[in-house]
Write an enzyme that holds these catalytic residues in place. Structure first.
Site, PDB file in Angstrom:
ATOM      1  N   GLU A  32       0.831  -1.206   0.000  1.00  0.00           N
ATOM      2  CA  GLU A  32       0.000   0.000   0.000  1.00  0.00           C
ATOM      3  C   GLU A  32       0.865   1.255   0.000  1.00  0.00           C
ATOM      4  OE1 GLU A  32      -3.223  -0.125  -0.386  1.00  0.00           O
ATOM      5  OE2 GLU A  32      -3.341  -2.304  -0.206  1.00  0.00           O
ATOM      6  N   GLU A  73      -5.955   4.337   7.726  1.00  0.00           N
ATOM      7  CA  GLU A  73      -5.413   3.851   6.447  1.00  0.00           C
ATOM      8  C   GLU A  73      -5.377   2.322   6.422  1.00  0.00           C
ATOM      9  OE1 GLU A  73      -4.597   3.714   2.789  1.00  0.00           O
ATOM     10  OE2 GLU A  73      -4.529   5.734   3.622  1.00  0.00           O
ATOM     11  N   GLU A  80     -10.550  -2.097   0.961  1.00  0.00           N
ATOM     12  CA  GLU A  80     -10.233  -2.194  -0.471  1.00  0.00           C
ATOM     13  C   GLU A  80      -9.846  -3.620  -0.860  1.00  0.00           C
ATOM     14  OE1 GLU A  80      -7.355   0.739  -1.532  1.00  0.00           O
ATOM     15  OE2 GLU A  80      -8.785   2.389  -1.315  1.00  0.00           O
TER      16      GLU A  80
END
Length: 122
Positions: A32, A73, A80
């Site tokens: 990420e 995050e 996601e």
């Protein structure tokens, strides 16, 4: 169907949970880009919070906001990955889930900026 790992208790469960958490942090850092950028931001901002003259509560708020960005995050990245696991097809609900997760990170970053500015101006 229930996870075969759910029956673990005691110290072994704590050790396993710690290993899974470390694996998650490692995966987020490897895969990420946004998480990596925010970790580098944290590496700069957290020590800076100790250098800047402010009261203890100001420092606590500044550091907490930085850590909160990382937490949100991580959750956004998990959302996601889950959506992508279900399907890579374009779907309005998948887009909505990803956009809302992204918005939560944005709100958290805005919170960080506001808190830092208020502490620096006080």
């Amino acid at each position: 169907m229930e996870s075969p790992y759910k029956g673990k208790t005691g110290f072994k469960r704590l050790v396993n949970a710690f290993r899974y958490s470390c694996a998650g942090l490692s995966a987020a850092f490897r895969h990420e880009d946004a998480f990596r950028q925010e970790v580098f931001l944290a590496i700069i901002l957290i020590p800076l919070a100790f250098v800047i003259e402010s009261q203890l509560l100001g420092r606590v708020l500044m550091i907490s906001c930085v850590l909160l960005v990382l937490i949100v995050e991580l959750i956004n990245s998990a959302i996601e990955a889950t959506v992508d696991r279900i399907s890579l097809d374009d779907h309005r609900l998948a887009k909505r889930a990803k956009d809302i997760g992204s918005a939560s990170v944005l709100v958290c970053l805005l919170n960080l900026v506001i808190v830092w500015v208020l502490v620096l101006l006080s």
